[in-house]
Design a protein around this motif. Sequence first.
Motif, PDB file in Angstrom:
ATOM      1  N   LYS A 120       0.855  -1.187   0.000  1.00  0.00           N
ATOM      2  CA  LYS A 120       0.000   0.000   0.000  1.00  0.00           C
ATOM      3  C   LYS A 120       0.889   1.235   0.000  1.00  0.00           C
ATOM      4  O   LYS A 120       1.912   1.281   0.683  1.00  0.00           O
ATOM      5  CB  LYS A 120      -0.917   0.005   1.218  1.00  0.00           C
ATOM      6  CG  LYS A 120      -1.933  -1.123   1.211  1.00  0.00           C
ATOM      7  CD  LYS A 120      -2.829  -1.060   2.425  1.00  0.00           C
ATOM      8  CE  LYS A 120      -3.808  -2.242   2.425  1.00  0.00           C
ATOM      9  NZ  LYS A 120      -4.599  -2.250   3.667  1.00  0.00           N
ATOM     10  N   LEU A 121       0.483   2.226  -0.770  1.00  0.00           N
ATOM     11  CA  LEU A 121       1.233   3.476  -0.843  1.00  0.00           C
ATOM     12  C   LEU A 121       1.003   4.320   0.400  1.00  0.00           C
ATOM     13  O   LEU A 121      -0.103   4.318   0.964  1.00  0.00           O
ATOM     14  CB  LEU A 121       0.833   4.268  -2.078  1.00  0.00           C
ATOM     15  CG  LEU A 121       1.235   3.672  -3.422  1.00  0.00           C
ATOM     16  CD1 LEU A 121       0.706   4.535  -4.553  1.00  0.00           C
ATOM     17  CD2 LEU A 121       2.748   3.546  -3.515  1.00  0.00           C
ATOM     18  N   VAL A 122       2.019   5.044   0.779  1.00  0.00           N
ATOM     19  CA  VAL A 122       1.932   5.981   1.901  1.00  0.00           C
ATOM     20  C   VAL A 122       2.332   7.350   1.375  1.00  0.00           C
ATOM     21  O   VAL A 122       3.354   7.490   0.693  1.00  0.00           O
ATOM     22  CB  VAL A 122       2.870   5.555   3.062  1.00  0.00           C
ATOM     23  CG1 VAL A 122       2.830   6.565   4.188  1.00  0.00           C
ATOM     24  CG2 VAL A 122       2.507   4.167   3.559  1.00  0.00           C
ATOM     25  N   ARG A 123       1.528   8.348   1.675  1.00  0.00           N
ATOM     26  CA  ARG A 123       1.809   9.731   1.272  1.00  0.00           C
ATOM     27  C   ARG A 123       1.738  10.619   2.502  1.00  0.00           C
ATOM     28  O   ARG A 123       0.723  10.615   3.222  1.00  0.00           O
ATOM     29  CB  ARG A 123       0.801  10.228   0.225  1.00  0.00           C
ATOM     30  CG  ARG A 123       0.870   9.488  -1.081  1.00  0.00           C
ATOM     31  CD  ARG A 123       2.105   9.936  -1.864  1.00  0.00           C
ATOM     32  NE  ARG A 123       2.211   9.146  -3.082  1.00  0.00           N
ATOM     33  CZ  ARG A 123       3.266   8.419  -3.409  1.00  0.00           C
ATOM     34  NH1 ARG A 123       4.315   8.404  -2.618  1.00  0.00           N
ATOM     35  NH2 ARG A 123       3.307   7.746  -4.512  1.00  0.00           N
ATOM     36  N   SER A 124       2.791  11.349   2.756  1.00  0.00           N
ATOM     37  CA  SER A 124       2.861  12.283   3.893  1.00  0.00           C
ATOM     38  C   SER A 124       2.486  11.616   5.209  1.00  0.00           C
ATOM     39  O   SER A 124       1.803  12.190   6.044  1.00  0.00           O
ATOM     40  CB  SER A 124       1.969  13.503   3.644  1.00  0.00           C
ATOM     41  OG  SER A 124       2.375  14.172   2.476  1.00  0.00           O
ATOM     42  N   GLY A 125       2.914  10.374   5.388  1.00  0.00           N
ATOM     43  CA  GLY A 125       2.696   9.671   6.650  1.00  0.00           C
ATOM     44  C   GLY A 125       1.341   9.023   6.794  1.00  0.00           C
ATOM     45  O   GLY A 125       1.038   8.458   7.841  1.00  0.00           O
ATOM     46  N   GLY A 126       0.511   9.093   5.762  1.00  0.00           N
ATOM     47  CA  GLY A 126      -0.811   8.462   5.814  1.00  0.00           C
ATOM     48  C   GLY A 126      -1.005   7.561   4.614  1.00  0.00           C
ATOM     49  O   GLY A 126      -0.345   7.718   3.582  1.00  0.00           O
ATOM     50  N   GLY A 127      -1.915   6.629   4.725  1.00  0.00           N
ATOM     51  CA  GLY A 127      -2.153   5.695   3.640  1.00  0.00           C
ATOM     52  C   GLY A 127      -2.883   6.350   2.486  1.00  0.00           C
ATOM     53  O   GLY A 127      -3.840   7.105   2.676  1.00  0.00           O
ATOM     54  N   ALA A 128      -2.439   6.069   1.265  1.00  0.00           N
ATOM     55  CA  ALA A 128      -3.155   6.524   0.081  1.00  0.00           C
ATOM     56  C   ALA A 128      -4.459   5.743  -0.042  1.00  0.00           C
ATOM     57  O   ALA A 128      -5.384   6.161  -0.737  1.00  0.00           O
ATOM     58  CB  ALA A 128      -2.284   6.337  -1.163  1.00  0.00           C
TER      59      ALA A 128
END
Length: 145
Positions: A120-128
């Motif tokens: 799973k992708l993470v963007r800015s410390g949260g899950g996409a």
Amino acid sequence: MALALSVVTLVLVMWLMAQVIRIRQVVAAVPEDGGIYQGLRRLDDDLAAVETAVADMGPRLAAVEGRLPRAIQHTGVVAYDAFDDIAGHLSRSIALLDGNGDGVVVSLLVSRDETRWFTKLVRSGGGAEPLSPEEKAAVRQALSS
């Protein structure tokens, strides 16, 4: 008077001998061929080569520093039991994040019959996309490292 003159002469001779010894030491430091200027030129050339090499590293260092925020800098691993049929915390969620908190979470779910893995992708410390509690824990652990 003759004794005083002898003592003064002896002191003068000893002082001159010390001066000769010092001069010999200085001469011994000069290269055999007398080419001290050539030695200084070689040293200057070597110094110029080092200065050129250091100057050439500037753009390379800037390129590396430009990429550094996108390199993996933070990692977190959480072990847990994903299924009721197996114990021992064999399942894992692994967070691999860069300096901006972007990256991926890889989850390996181990059961008695099979192993499944998900990313799973993470963007800015949260899950996409929605993260499981274990995946969120791996991200938190990575960001705190």
